[in-house]
Design a protein around this motif. Sequence first.
Motif, PDB file in Angstrom:
ATOM      1  N   THR A 137       0.817  -1.222   0.000  1.00 46.94           N
ATOM      2  CA  THR A 137       0.000   0.000   0.000  1.00 46.94           C
ATOM      3  C   THR A 137       0.850   1.272   0.000  1.00 46.94           C
ATOM      4  OG1 THR A 137      -2.041   0.925   0.926  1.00 46.94           O
ATOM      5  CG2 THR A 137      -0.361   0.272   2.511  1.00 46.94           C
ATOM      6  N   TYR A 138       2.109   1.178   0.461  1.00 46.17           N
ATOM      7  CA  TYR A 138       2.995   2.353   0.519  1.00 46.17           C
ATOM      8  C   TYR A 138       4.053   2.356  -0.596  1.00 46.17           C
ATOM      9  CZ  TYR A 138       1.197   3.609   5.212  1.00 46.17           C
ATOM     10  OH  TYR A 138       0.403   4.002   6.275  1.00 46.17           O
ATOM     11  N   ALA A 139       3.891   1.520  -1.611  1.00 45.59           N
ATOM     12  CA  ALA A 139       4.930   1.397  -2.654  1.00 45.59           C
ATOM     13  C   ALA A 139       5.222   2.732  -3.345  1.00 45.59           C
ATOM     14  CB  ALA A 139       4.503   0.356  -3.691  1.00 45.59           C
ATOM     15  N   THR A 165      12.424   4.894   6.874  1.00 39.93           N
ATOM     16  CA  THR A 165      11.530   4.352   5.888  1.00 39.93           C
ATOM     17  C   THR A 165      10.200   5.094   5.909  1.00 39.93           C
ATOM     18  OG1 THR A 165      10.546   2.325   4.983  1.00 39.93           O
ATOM     19  CG2 THR A 165      10.580   2.534   7.415  1.00 39.93           C
ATOM     20  N   VAL A 166       9.137   4.444   5.431  1.00 34.84           N
ATOM     21  CA  VAL A 166       7.801   5.058   5.393  1.00 34.84           C
ATOM     22  C   VAL A 166       6.967   4.671   6.617  1.00 34.84           C
ATOM     23  CG1 VAL A 166       5.586   5.003   4.156  1.00 34.84           C
ATOM     24  CG2 VAL A 166       7.725   5.298   2.886  1.00 34.84           C
ATOM     25  N   HIS A 167       6.951   3.406   6.973  1.00 36.24           N
ATOM     26  CA  HIS A 167       6.038   2.848   7.987  1.00 36.24           C
ATOM     27  C   HIS A 167       6.634   3.011   9.390  1.00 36.24           C
ATOM     28  CE1 HIS A 167       4.145  -0.394  10.339  1.00 36.24           C
ATOM     29  NE2 HIS A 167       3.190  -0.456   9.422  1.00 36.24           N
ATOM     30  N   SER A 168       5.846   3.568  10.299  1.00 37.15           N
ATOM     31  CA  SER A 168       6.337   3.853  11.652  1.00 37.15           C
ATOM     32  C   SER A 168       6.827   2.611  12.402  1.00 37.15           C
ATOM     33  CB  SER A 168       5.233   4.522  12.486  1.00 37.15           C
ATOM     34  OG  SER A 168       5.204   5.905  12.245  1.00 37.15           O
ATOM     35  N   GLY A 169       6.123   1.498  12.248  1.00 38.35           N
ATOM     36  CA  GLY A 169       6.536   0.283  12.968  1.00 38.35           C
ATOM     37  C   GLY A 169       7.882  -0.213  12.480  1.00 38.35           C
ATOM     38  N   PRO A 181      13.156   9.524   6.149  1.00 34.94           N
ATOM     39  CA  PRO A 181      12.571  10.458   5.186  1.00 34.94           C
ATOM     40  C   PRO A 181      11.047  10.424   5.141  1.00 34.94           C
ATOM     41  CG  PRO A 181      13.150   8.447   4.074  1.00 34.94           C
ATOM     42  CD  PRO A 181      13.383   8.202   5.548  1.00 34.94           C
ATOM     43  N   ASN A 182      10.412   9.713   6.061  1.00 34.08           N
ATOM     44  CA  ASN A 182       8.953   9.782   6.177  1.00 34.08           C
ATOM     45  C   ASN A 182       8.454   9.390   7.566  1.00 34.08           C
ATOM     46  OD1 ASN A 182       6.177  10.187   4.958  1.00 34.08           O
ATOM     47  ND2 ASN A 182       5.994   8.157   5.843  1.00 34.08           N
ATOM     48  N   ALA A 183       8.606   8.110   7.926  1.00 31.71           N
ATOM     49  CA  ALA A 183       7.885   7.557   9.086  1.00 31.71           C
ATOM     50  C   ALA A 183       7.851   8.536  10.260  1.00 31.71           C
ATOM     51  CB  ALA A 183       8.539   6.256   9.523  1.00 31.71           C
ATOM     52  N   GLY A 184       6.627   8.768  10.763  1.00 30.91           N
ATOM     53  CA  GLY A 184       6.459   9.800  11.786  1.00 30.91           C
ATOM     54  C   GLY A 184       6.541   9.312  13.215  1.00 30.91           C
ATOM     55  N   ALA A 185       6.815   8.015  13.439  1.00 33.32           N
ATOM     56  CA  ALA A 185       6.800   7.455  14.805  1.00 33.32           C
ATOM     57  C   ALA A 185       7.358   8.461  15.814  1.00 33.32           C
ATOM     58  CB  ALA A 185       7.607   6.168  14.850  1.00 33.32           C
ATOM     59  N   SER A 200      11.184  14.557   7.874  1.00 32.92           N
ATOM     60  CA  SER A 200       9.769  14.554   7.500  1.00 32.92           C
ATOM     61  C   SER A 200       8.918  15.279   8.548  1.00 32.92           C
ATOM     62  CB  SER A 200       9.298  13.125   7.289  1.00 32.92           C
ATOM     63  OG  SER A 200       9.689  12.310   8.379  1.00 32.92           O
ATOM     64  N   PHE A 201       8.488  14.578   9.587  1.00 34.60           N
ATOM     65  CA  PHE A 201       7.513  15.111  10.553  1.00 34.60           C
ATOM     66  C   PHE A 201       7.407  14.087  11.666  1.00 34.60           C
ATOM     67  CE2 PHE A 201       5.738  12.180   7.656  1.00 34.60           C
ATOM     68  CZ  PHE A 201       4.927  11.393   8.431  1.00 34.60           C
ATOM     69  N   SER A 202       6.812  14.465  12.784  1.00 35.96           N
ATOM     70  CA  SER A 202       6.378  13.455  13.763  1.00 35.96           C
ATOM     71  C   SER A 202       4.882  13.275  13.554  1.00 35.96           C
ATOM     72  CB  SER A 202       6.675  13.902  15.197  1.00 35.96           C
ATOM     73  OG  SER A 202       5.768  14.935  15.557  1.00 35.96           O
ATOM     74  N   ASN A 203       4.376  12.094  13.862  1.00 40.32           N
ATOM     75  CA  ASN A 203       2.938  11.849  13.668  1.00 40.32           C
ATOM     76  C   ASN A 203       2.090  12.876  14.419  1.00 40.32           C
ATOM     77  OD1 ASN A 203       3.141   9.599  11.950  1.00 40.32           O
ATOM     78  ND2 ASN A 203       3.649   8.282  13.693  1.00 40.32           N
ATOM     79  N   TRP A 204       2.622  13.339  15.532  1.00 42.59           N
ATOM     80  CA  TRP A 204       1.915  14.324  16.355  1.00 42.59           C
ATOM     81  C   TRP A 204       1.662  15.621  15.584  1.00 42.59           C
ATOM     82  CZ3 TRP A 204       3.439  19.181  18.059  1.00 42.59           C
ATOM     83  CH2 TRP A 204       2.741  19.721  19.140  1.00 42.59           C
ATOM     84  N   LYS A 253      -4.829   0.726  12.855  1.00 46.53           N
ATOM     85  CA  LYS A 253      -4.350   0.458  14.219  1.00 46.53           C
ATOM     86  C   LYS A 253      -2.854   0.154  14.193  1.00 46.53           C
ATOM     87  CE  LYS A 253      -4.737   0.006  18.512  1.00 46.53           C
ATOM     88  NZ  LYS A 253      -4.712   1.337  19.096  1.00 46.53           N
ATOM     89  N   TYR A 254      -2.060   1.175  14.164  1.00 48.28           N
ATOM     90  CA  TYR A 254      -0.608   1.029  14.378  1.00 48.28           C
ATOM     91  C   TYR A 254      -0.067   2.392  14.766  1.00 48.28           C
ATOM     92  CZ  TYR A 254       1.221   2.991   9.882  1.00 48.28           C
ATOM     93  OH  TYR A 254       1.595   3.792   8.844  1.00 48.28           O
ATOM     94  N   ALA A 255       1.223   2.479  15.061  1.00 44.41           N
ATOM     95  CA  ALA A 255       1.776   3.694  15.677  1.00 44.41           C
ATOM     96  C   ALA A 255       1.375   4.975  14.954  1.00 44.41           C
ATOM     97  CB  ALA A 255       3.293   3.591  15.758  1.00 44.41           C
ATOM     98  N   ALA A 256       1.456   4.993  13.609  1.00 45.92           N
ATOM     99  CA  ALA A 256       1.191   6.237  12.891  1.00 45.92           C
ATOM    100  C   ALA A 256      -0.247   6.704  13.109  1.00 45.92           C
ATOM    101  CB  ALA A 256       1.476   6.069  11.402  1.00 45.92           C
ATOM    102  N   GLY A 257      -1.193   5.758  12.998  1.00 44.34           N
ATOM    103  CA  GLY A 257      -2.598   6.114  13.186  1.00 44.34           C
ATOM    104  C   GLY A 257      -2.867   6.562  14.616  1.00 44.34           C
ATOM    105  N   PHE A 291      -5.010   8.142   6.988  1.00 42.12           N
ATOM    106  CA  PHE A 291      -4.722   7.050   6.058  1.00 42.12           C
ATOM    107  C   PHE A 291      -3.761   7.615   5.032  1.00 42.12           C
ATOM    108  CE2 PHE A 291      -8.933   5.496   7.529  1.00 42.12           C
ATOM    109  CZ  PHE A 291      -8.545   4.237   7.950  1.00 42.12           C
ATOM    110  N   ALA A 292      -3.010   6.740   4.364  1.00 42.20           N
ATOM    111  CA  ALA A 292      -2.044   7.209   3.365  1.00 42.20           C
ATOM    112  C   ALA A 292      -1.956   6.174   2.250  1.00 42.20           C
ATOM    113  CB  ALA A 292      -0.682   7.409   4.025  1.00 42.20           C
ATOM    114  N   GLY A 293      -1.353   6.599   1.122  1.00 44.35           N
ATOM    115  CA  GLY A 293      -1.106   5.674   0.015  1.00 44.35           C
ATOM    116  C   GLY A 293      -2.384   5.049  -0.520  1.00 44.35           C
TER     117      GLY A 293
END
Length: 388
Positions: free
Chosen positions: A40-42, A101-105, A124-128, A144-148, A172-176, A226-228
């Motif tokens: 989904t994040y390709a 990477t992209v995914h916070s986990g 360069p992305n993941a906001g964890a 990039s940013f923090s998810n907050w 349901k994961y860290a970013a959300g 949601f993303a991607g």
Amino acid sequence: MDRRHAVKWAAAAVVAAMAGGAAAQTGSIKVGFMLPYTGTYAALGTAIENGFRLYVGEQGGTLGGQKIEFVRVDDESDPSKATDNVNKLIKRDQVDVVVGTVHSGVAMAMAKVARDSGALLIVPNAGADAVTGPMCAPNIFRTSFSNWQPGYAMGEVMAKRGHKTAVTITWKYAAGDESVNGFKESFTKGGGKIVKDLTVPFPTVEFQSLLTEIASLKPDAVYTFFAGGGAVKFVKDYAAAGLGKSIPLYGAGFLTDGTLEAQGDAAQGLLTTLHYADGLDNPRDKAFRLGYAKAYKLQPDVYAVQGYDAAQLLGVGLAAVKGDKGKRDAMYAAMAKARIDSPRGAFTLSKSHNPVQNIYLRKVEGKVNQVQSVAIKALADPGRGCRM
Ligand code: BEZ
């Protein structure tokens, strides 16, 4: 830094210097991309790599006078494979810097390896939030940013727009979770009430029963992350359920970034908050967009900007040590105090190495996320739990 941490970092620096030895003899810098190229994040992974390569190309293929080489691993946005994948880059490929990477986990597993090994990591992305919170380290940076950050900005916007009640819906994961937490913090501070938090497992896109629930809860508005590919499906399903007319949908800007072609009419008019937007009237952005479109025959999105800025940040560090990657302390010190001339507008890094940046309010108009205003100027993540 306390003594225990100082000893740990000194030992890690020796390990990192030894690991960097092989590439040092070749007189080049090896960059290891650990990004999603499937799932989904390709598209997000590809845009980040494109942005990074664009900046390096503009510098003639070198940073700090050193030729840049690339290797890549597809992390599949799968946290269970993350430790093995990052170790492939550090131990097998002996990269000088990991970009991912992209995914916070996945990013949290990468940050753990970076802390333990001393390897340089640029996210360069993941906001964890934890990456520039409790897991912060001298060798870990984020462009990039923090998810907050976007969530917090949207909470303020929605409260000011007079919404009193909201339902949240996300993966349901860290970013959300963290995006929703940032939203709730400012929305409730502004007098808003959360009616219900709804979630689906990542990367599920079965939203129907939750959309029915939203219709029956009748909140003033909905906040979402949601993303991607998931963002495309969610926005289309929300519109198809007829909710768009009665319950306005808002989100962190990933909801509509890099997705508008596929979302079409369903996305029109959506308001989101993000650290990038279309229509920013700055020469840096105009030049970047032209260069990107020429190189890739595509319009750039926020992910391309973040990749471009990851390369800029690495460039600042390598320039400070004239390409001598063995001088890690000096390189990290220069990166920590860098002012990055980004297409999003110039930014600096917080003490925990997260961008201090404007968060824009954007509105979908046709195929663009048109800037409406600066929702919050120079917003810094609180960096809770960072000891550095
Ligand atoms: C994340 O997992 O941190 C994330 C993924 C896609 C867009 C934004 C954040």
